[in-house]
Scaffold this motif. Structure first.
Motif, PDB file in Angstrom:
ATOM      1  N   ARG A  37       0.749  -1.251  -0.219  1.00 44.26           N
ATOM      2  CA  ARG A  37      -0.229  -0.186   0.063  1.00 44.26           C
ATOM      3  C   ARG A  37       0.649   1.164   0.080  1.00 44.26           C
ATOM      4  O   ARG A  37       2.267   1.208   0.793  1.00 44.26           O
ATOM      5  CB  ARG A  37      -0.980   0.037   1.648  1.00 44.26           C
ATOM      6  N   GLY A  68      -7.888   9.963  -5.283  1.00 48.81           N
ATOM      7  CA  GLY A  68      -8.903   9.739  -3.843  1.00 48.81           C
ATOM      8  C   GLY A  68      -8.868  11.752  -3.318  1.00 48.81           C
ATOM      9  O   GLY A  68      -8.028  12.367  -3.928  1.00 48.81           O
ATOM     10  N   ASP A  77      -4.435   6.747   1.373  1.00 50.66           N
ATOM     11  CA  ASP A  77      -4.115   5.328   1.221  1.00 50.66           C
ATOM     12  C   ASP A  77      -4.226   4.626  -0.052  1.00 50.66           C
ATOM     13  O   ASP A  77      -5.632   5.537   0.161  1.00 50.66           O
ATOM     14  CB  ASP A  77      -3.941   4.934   2.847  1.00 50.66           C
ATOM     15  N   PHE A  78      -3.493   3.770  -0.533  1.00 47.93           N
ATOM     16  CA  PHE A  78      -4.179   3.337  -1.437  1.00 47.93           C
ATOM     17  C   PHE A  78      -3.773   2.144  -2.098  1.00 47.93           C
ATOM     18  O   PHE A  78      -2.658   1.844  -1.606  1.00 47.93           O
ATOM     19  CB  PHE A  78      -3.974   4.156  -2.844  1.00 47.93           C
TER      20      PHE A  78
END
Length: 109
Positions: A37, A68, A77-78
């Protein structure tokens, strides 16, 4: 004070007031990788988090991969969208913008 200088002084004062917010603070974004992540932290130079800031992620070809918004603490976060050089952009309003680049090698654990 001479009457001719008053309008010029007033105009100068107005220009300073109009420009000073752009001098007041800048914006920064920091990103790191952990457990597949990407975590970002966005904040102003005052230390205040960027709330509801727009986060854009681009690959090395400058194709947008995702978008986002930061939370109340300036965090977003992603999952890693692609193994490539990634440019992560924060747009914090009023023209405030910053970029953090993660190198492809940083994404491979």
């Amino acid at each position: 004070m001479n009457a001719y200088f008053r309008p010029a002084l007033a105009a100068l004062f107005l220009v300073i007031l109009a420009v000073s917010p752009t001098w007041a603070h800048s914006v920064s974004i920091f990103a790191y990788v952990d457990n597949q992540r990407i975590y970002t932290e966005s904040y102003f130079s005052t230390g205040q988090p960027v709330r509801e800031g727009r986060v854009l992620v681009f690959d090395g070809a400058r194709d947008r991969l995702l978008e986002g918004k930061t939370d109340a603490e300036g965090l977003f976060d992603f999952a890693i969208p692609k193994i490539d050089d990634l440019s992560i952009v924060i747009e914090a309003g009023l023209g405030h913008k910053a970029v953090f680049v993660l190198d492809k090698s940083d994404l491979q654990e």
